[in-house]
Design an enzyme around this catalytic site. Structure first.
Site, PDB file in Angstrom:
ATOM      1  N   HIS A 140      60.600  66.121  -5.112  1.00  9.94           N
ATOM      2  CA  HIS A 140      59.805  65.625  -6.233  1.00  9.94           C
ATOM      3  C   HIS A 140      58.381  66.167  -6.276  1.00  9.94           C
ATOM      4  O   HIS A 140      57.403  65.430  -6.261  1.00  9.94           O
ATOM      5  CB  HIS A 140      59.816  64.097  -6.265  1.00  9.94           C
ATOM      6  CG  HIS A 140      61.090  63.557  -6.851  1.00  9.94           C
ATOM      7  ND1 HIS A 140      61.472  63.805  -8.145  1.00  9.94           N
ATOM      8  CD2 HIS A 140      62.070  62.809  -6.309  1.00  9.94           C
ATOM      9  CE1 HIS A 140      62.641  63.231  -8.376  1.00  9.94           C
ATOM     10  NE2 HIS A 140      63.027  62.630  -7.271  1.00  9.94           N
TER      11      HIS A 140
ATOM     12  N   HIS B 167      67.250  65.605 -11.714  1.00 14.22           N
ATOM     13  CA  HIS B 167      65.996  65.925 -12.381  1.00 14.22           C
ATOM     14  C   HIS B 167      65.918  67.391 -12.810  1.00 14.22           C
ATOM     15  O   HIS B 167      65.278  67.692 -13.834  1.00 14.22           O
ATOM     16  CB  HIS B 167      64.811  65.519 -11.506  1.00 14.22           C
ATOM     17  CG  HIS B 167      64.553  64.048 -11.565  1.00 14.22           C
ATOM     18  ND1 HIS B 167      63.642  63.480 -12.420  1.00 14.22           N
ATOM     19  CD2 HIS B 167      65.134  63.016 -10.896  1.00 14.22           C
ATOM     20  CE1 HIS B 167      63.652  62.164 -12.276  1.00 14.22           C
ATOM     21  NE2 HIS B 167      64.550  61.859 -11.349  1.00 14.22           N
TER      22      HIS B 167
ATOM     23  N   HIS C 136      73.854  65.865  -4.449  1.00 16.28           N
ATOM     24  CA  HIS C 136      72.641  65.082  -4.652  1.00 16.28           C
ATOM     25  C   HIS C 136      72.931  63.587  -4.635  1.00 16.28           C
ATOM     26  O   HIS C 136      72.299  62.831  -3.879  1.00 16.28           O
ATOM     27  CB  HIS C 136      71.974  65.482  -5.960  1.00 16.28           C
ATOM     28  CG  HIS C 136      70.755  64.682  -6.269  1.00 16.28           C
ATOM     29  ND1 HIS C 136      69.612  64.743  -5.494  1.00 16.28           N
ATOM     30  CD2 HIS C 136      70.487  63.768  -7.245  1.00 16.28           C
ATOM     31  CE1 HIS C 136      68.692  63.910  -5.983  1.00 16.28           C
ATOM     32  NE2 HIS C 136      69.204  63.317  -7.037  1.00 16.28           N
TER      33      HIS C 136
END
Length: 309
Positions: free
Chosen positions: A45, A115, A192
């Site tokens: 992130h 994401h 993931h």
């Protein structure tokens, strides 16, 4: 982390078929033999300092961020993007480490998370101000590209730049297209969010669908692997305390492996395991957005998995 996106920034049509027509990408392996040593790392992130710390714990890089892992394999489980400002630098680091690891007899694999696929679908809700700014001057980004301009007409300049970078066919989307969604390495499967029994039939097809779409597919026709709330980048089946071990055995049996390693759901006290060590959850929330610990998981054939704190 996020729920499946209900309101992307770019209009979306129904999901496309699993395979993308006309895709010219070379196939990537979905299965690899077990290396002598493998290290798995969770969500990043946008935090360059956190991933550098994780790679050093793994013994994969030196103080100059150069590969130092020799024949070690590193697998990072996606979610490089969103919630942090260092995305461009992280992708560039990962691409360099791919080459350096291969030259040393090791490997550096990084998978696609929800994401990455959200950004390719035009869902920028979790992009930071720094993340938007980072791509206004990124190499090869062209906000005037005809298909981009039509999709983001009237949007702020920084949104146009982000869209030009990450929507399918954009230069940074094509970098992501070099990565898989799910891989089997030795006796473990890595994804993931993880796999449920209905997502075990054709790993190569899932990988190809995501990669071909990123490489130049229609942004409005997102493949099912990127949208299914129970798919390999979205399911929450494995992130909580209520993991169904019988269901996990079904997945492992279908794939012919002994364990599954997942990220996606933060374990803010550190890496956790369930089902007698057959399930490992490695998203520790190490990015600054969450403030979790930096830990990695080491897998060596013939030994029990080991957490490197």
């Amino acid at each position: 982390r996020a729920a499946p996106p209900p309101a992307p920034a770019v209009a979306r049509a129904p999901a496309a078929p699993a395979a993308a027509d006309g895709c010219a990408l070379a196939e990537l392996p979905s299965r690899y033999p077990a290396p002598a040593r493998l290290v798995a790392i969770g969500d990043v992130h946008g935090d360059l300092a956190a991933i550098r710390a994780a790679l050093r714990k793994a013994g994969a890089i030196d103080d100059a961020d150069r590969w130092a892992g020799g024949a070690t394999w590193v697998v990072q489980l996606g979610d490089l993007l969103d919630r942090g400002d260092d995305e461009q630098a992280i992708i560039e680091l990962f691409e360099r480490l791919e080459g350096e690891a291969a030259a040393a007899g090791g490997a550096f694999l990084w998978l696609l998370g929800n994401h990455e696929l959200m950004n390719a679908a035009g869902d920028f809700r979790y992009v930071t101000e720094g993340g938007f700014r980072d791509f206004t001057d990124a190499p090869d980004v062209d906000p005037a590209r005809a298909d981009i301009a039509a999709l983001v007409e009237g949007a702020p300049a920084q949104v146009k730049a982000r869209a030009a970078a990450f929507l399918p066919g954009g230069p940074w989307a094509r970098r992501l297209a070099g990565q898989n969604v799910v891989v089997v390495i030795g006796d473990a499967v890595f994804a993931h969010a993880g796999l449920i029994p209905t997502w075990t039939d054709d790993l190569a097809a899932y990988n190809r669908a995501a990669r071909c779409w990123l490489d130049g597919g229609d942004v409005r026709r997102v493949p099912e692997v990127a949208t299914d709330s129970e798919g390999p980048v979205w399911t929450r089946a494995w992130g909580g305390d209520d993991a169904d071990c019988g269901r996990l055995r079904e997945v492992l049996g279908a794939l012919g492996v002994e364990r599954m390693v997942v990220a996606h759901t933060p374990q803010l006290q550190g890496i956790t395991q369930a089902c007698e060590g057959r399930l490992w959850r490695i998203d520790t929330g190490m990015a600054a957005h969450y403030g979790g610990p930096v830990q990695v998981l080491e897998l060596v054939p013939g030994a029990a998995p080991k957490i490197l704190p």
